[in-house]
Scaffold this motif. Structure first.
Motif, PDB file in Angstrom:
ATOM      1  N   THR A 179       0.804  -1.219   0.000  1.00  0.00           N
ATOM      2  CA  THR A 179       0.000   0.000   0.000  1.00  0.00           C
ATOM      3  C   THR A 179       0.838   1.272   0.000  1.00  0.00           C
ATOM      4  N   GLU A 221      -7.110   0.693  -2.610  1.00  0.00           N
ATOM      5  CA  GLU A 221      -8.088   1.527  -1.916  1.00  0.00           C
ATOM      6  C   GLU A 221      -9.482   1.419  -2.528  1.00  0.00           C
ATOM      7  N   ARG A 526      -1.024   2.611   7.143  1.00  0.00           N
ATOM      8  CA  ARG A 526      -0.516   3.837   6.537  1.00  0.00           C
ATOM      9  C   ARG A 526      -1.617   4.885   6.326  1.00  0.00           C
ATOM     10  N   ASN A 527      -2.874   4.432   6.395  1.00  0.00           N
ATOM     11  CA  ASN A 527      -3.978   5.350   6.126  1.00  0.00           C
ATOM     12  C   ASN A 527      -4.674   5.810   7.406  1.00  0.00           C
ATOM     13  N   ALA A 530      -6.491   9.063   7.196  1.00  0.00           N
ATOM     14  CA  ALA A 530      -7.683   9.058   6.347  1.00  0.00           C
ATOM     15  C   ALA A 530      -8.864   8.357   7.014  1.00  0.00           C
TER      16      ALA A 530
END
Length: 562
Positions: A179, A221, A526-527, A530
Motif C-alpha cells: 500500500t 483503496e 498507513r492510512n 484518512a
C-alpha cells in the motif's frame, strides 16, 4: 537490499532487451559461469528472478547494485556452482518498457512465462529452469509458476501469500503491505541501461512509458471487498491476483516447491497455508522479513533444492520431512523441528479468558487479567487511540502498544510453556457505531516488565461473519470479504469477533507473563489519518458468562501459573 556489485572473474554478465508476446521489451541480465576466461559453453539449468525493485541500478554514490548479489538468494554463488542466472525487471519498472497494469497480475504471469521459455531455448540452457524470490519476488515465483511454463520445474517462494485479499486486507483492514505510494520515475531512471543502450536513450524511452502505470495504493483503496470490480482494471482484481484461484496448476505434477518464511514476519500466516495447499517442502526460521535466519543457511538449502530438481543430484532433498521450523525460547535460543504436518497440527488450544476489574469502568493499562478460569461477568471499555506514530515507515513486526487500548496480563508462569501454531481470539465486543477495527496482540512480558510481541491479528467488525473458505485454511476462522457477507454492527449491541492470529513456535519462560492487548488502530496502517473517526469509536468488551472473551492458544501442554 542487494550487496554492492563486484567484479568476479568466475562470472560473465550480459544484458539485453527481450520482447515478450505483445512486443514489450523487458530488461534481462544473464550471468554465466566462466571457464578458462570465457563463458562456459556447456548447456546448464537456468535460475530466474523477476523483480519490480530494479535488477541493476546506481545507488546515490553511483555504485552499481545488483540483485544477483543479494545474500539471501545466493545467486552469484549459483553461477559459480554451474547455473545460468537471469534477473529481469517486470514490465513498467526498472529498465523494462511498458506500463504496469497491476500488482502480480496475469500480465506479469505471462511476461514471466515468456522470459522463462526464451531462456530455456538459448544455446547455453539445458531446457530446465527454476524461479526464486522473497516478498514481491516470492510473489512472482508463485505467479509465474502458476502460468506453468513448460521449462519450469522448481519454484522457491518466500514471504508471500496464497490469498492476496486476505493478506493485503486481512480482516477487511488494509495495513502496510503493498500500500505504499508509487516511486517517482527518477528512481527507475537510476537503473543501469542494458549493454546495447550506450547512451541511455532506450532507458529514458522505457521509463517514459512507466508514467502509464496503475497507481498501486489507489488500486487497493478502490477494492474494499473481495468481489469488488476495480475501476482501474475493470475486473474482480483480487481473484485475478489470488494464487488460491490457480491451485490446480500449482499442484500439478512436474513442478517442485520450496517455501520459506520467518516467524516474526506477517506473511508467515499465509506461507504455512501455501504449504498446506500445495505439495511442497517448507522451512520457517527466526527473524524478520526476508532476513537470513541464524538457525540455518537458506541460500544453501535453496541450492540443494535446485541441485536435486534441476541437476538430478541425489542429495536427499526429496526424502526429508515436509515441514521444518525453529522452536524459539524467550532468551533467543532454540532448535529446529521436523514434521510431515504443519506446525500446530493436532494441538488442542487452551482458552485463556480476559477478565476486567470492574463493570463499565474505563480500564487503564494492566487493569485486566488473563487466566484459564472463566471470570464473572464484567465489561471494560476503551476509546480508540489513533496517535500511534512510531517513525518507522515499514515496521515488519509491531511493537507493544502499552496504554493504547485494553491490556490483560496473566500471573507469572510456574514453568516453561510452549505454543505451536495459530492462536485464535474470540472477543465479544460492542461498539458505539456501525463499524470499527479491532486489533488483538499476544505478548511475552519478562520479570522486568519488558514486553515482546509474539502474535497478532486484526478484524473490521463489519467483516465478522465466518464463512467457508475456498481453500484449506486449517481450522482458522475465514472472513470472506464478499460484499454480501459484510454487515454493520448494531451500535451498543455485543457481537462475537473471531480473529485468526499469526502462527508461532515459541516457549514462554517460567516467571514470564502472557499479555493480551486490544486496540482499535495499529501504527502499520498507513492510512490512519484518512480513516480516523471523530469522535473516536468506543469498544465495550465482555468478560465472563457464555459470551466470555478469550484467546485460544495452542499450548503443547496446558500452562501452569503461579
Amino acid at each position: 537490499m542487494p550487496a554492492m556489485a563486484r567484479d568476479t572473474p568466475e562470472v560473465a554478465r550480459t544484458s539485453l532487451y527481450v520482447p515478450v508476446r505483445d512486443g514489450t521489451r523487458l530488461a534481462v541480465n544473464i550471468y554465466r559461469p566462466v571457464v578458462d576466461g570465457k563463458p562456459d559453453i556447456a548447456k546448464l539449468p537456468v535460475v530466474f528472478a523477476f523483480t519490480p525493485y530494479r535488477a541493476r541500478y546506481f545507488d546515490k554514490d553511483h555504485r552499481i547494485v545488483e540483485l544477483v548479489d543479494s545474500p539471501i538468494f545466493g545467486l552469484r554463488n549459483l553461477v559459480k556452482a554451474g547455473y545460468v542466472v537471469a534477473t529481469a525487471d517486470i514490465r513498467g519498472k526498472g529498465a523494462s518498457f511498458g506500463a504496469r497494469r497491476g500488482f502480480l497480475d496475469q500480465t506479469e504471469a505471462r511476461d514471466g512465462y515468456d522470459l522463462i521459455q526464451w531462456l530455456a531455448a538459448q544455446p547455453w540452457s539445458n531446457g530446465k529452469a527454476g524461479i526464486v524470490g522473497c516478498s514481491y519476488l516470492g510473489g512472482t515465483s508463485m505467479l509465474v509458476a502458476s502460468a506453468r511454463p513448460p521449462a519450469l520445474v522448481a519454484a522457491f517462494a518466500a514471504a508471500t501469500d496464497i490469498d492476496k485479499y486476505s493478506f493485503v486486507r486481512n480482516g477487511g483492514i488494509t495495513a502496510q503491505f503493498n500500500t505504499r505510494p508509487d516511486e517517482p520515475l527518477s528512481v527507475d531512471l537510476a537503473s543501469v541501461p542494458v549493454d546495447a543502450d550506450t547512451d541511455g536513450s532506450m532507458l529514458k524511452a522505457a521509463v517514459a512509458e512507466h508514467a502509464g502505470n496503475t497507481p498501486m495504493a489507489k488500486l487497493w483503496e478502490t477494492m474494499p471487498f473481495r468481489d469488488s470490480v476495480s475501476p482501474l482494471t475493470g475486473n474482480r482484481f483480487w481473484e485475478e491476483v489470488g494464487p488460491y484461484t490457480r491451485l490446480d496448476r500449482m499442484r500439478a505434477p512436474g513442478l517442485a516447491w520450496l517455501f520459506w518464511s520467518n516467524w516474526e514476519d506477517e506473511p508467515t500466516e499465509q506461507m504455512i497455508l501455501n504449504a498446506v495447499n500445495i505439495p511442497s517442502t517448507m522451512i520457517i526460521g527466526p527473524g524478520s522479513h526476508c532476513e537470513g535466519p541464524k538457525a540455518f543457511d537458506i541460500a544453501d538449502i535453496e541450492r540443494r533444492f535446485l541441485d536435486f530438481h534441476l541437476k538430478g543430484i541425489d542429495n536427499g532433498f526429496g526424502r526429508q520431512p515436509r515441514f521444518w521450523w525453529y522452536d524459539e525460547k524467550a532468551d533467543g535460543s532454540g532448535a529446529m523441528r521436523a514434521s510431515e504436518t504443519a506446525p500446530g497440527t493436532g494441538i488442542a488450544r487452551t482458552p485463556l479468558y480476559l477478565s476486567a476489574a470492574a463493570n463499565d469502568a474505563p480500564a487503564p493499562v494492566d487493569n485486566g487479567s488473563v487466566a484459564e478460569a472463566r471470570p464473572r461477568v464484567t465489561t471494560a471499555r476503551f476509546t480508540v487511540d489513533y496517535d500511534l506514530g512510531t517513525g518507522d515507515y515499514f515496521a515488519f513486526w509491531p511493537a507493544p502498544l502499552d496504554g493504547k487500548g485494553l491490556t490483560y496480563t496473566s500471573r507469572p508462569l510456574a514453568a516453561d510453556a510452549t505454543i505451536q501454531g495459530y492462536p485464535i481470539a474470540r472477543v465479544t465486543a460492542a461498539i458505539d457505531r456501525a463499524d470499527a477495527n479491532l486489533f488483538v496482540y499476544l505478548e511475552d512480558v519478562d520479570p522486568a516488565g519488558k514486553a515482546r510481541m509474539i502474535s497478532f491479528g486484526r478484524l473490521a467488525a463489519s467483516h465478522r461473519k465466518v464463512s467457508r473458505p475456498p481453500y484449506d485454511r486449517l481450522d482458522l476462522p475465514y472472513h470472506s470479504g464478499l460484499a454480501a457477507d459484510v454487515a454493520p454492527m448494531v451500535p451498543g449491541e455485543p457481537a462475537l469477533l473471531e480473529v485468526s492470529m499469526g502462527p508461532r513456535a515459541y516457549t514462554f519462560a517460567a516467571g514470564h507473563r502472557l499479555r493480551v492487548t486490544l486496540t482499535g488502530a495499529d501504527p502499520r496502517q498507513r492510512n490512519l489519518a484518512a480513516i480516523r473517526q471523530e469522535p473516536p469509536p468506543v469498544f465495550t468488551i465482555t468478560s465472563g458468562g457464555a459470551a466470555a472473551s478469550h484467546v485460544d492458544i495452542p499450548f503443547i501442554e496446558k500452562p501452569a501459573f503461579r
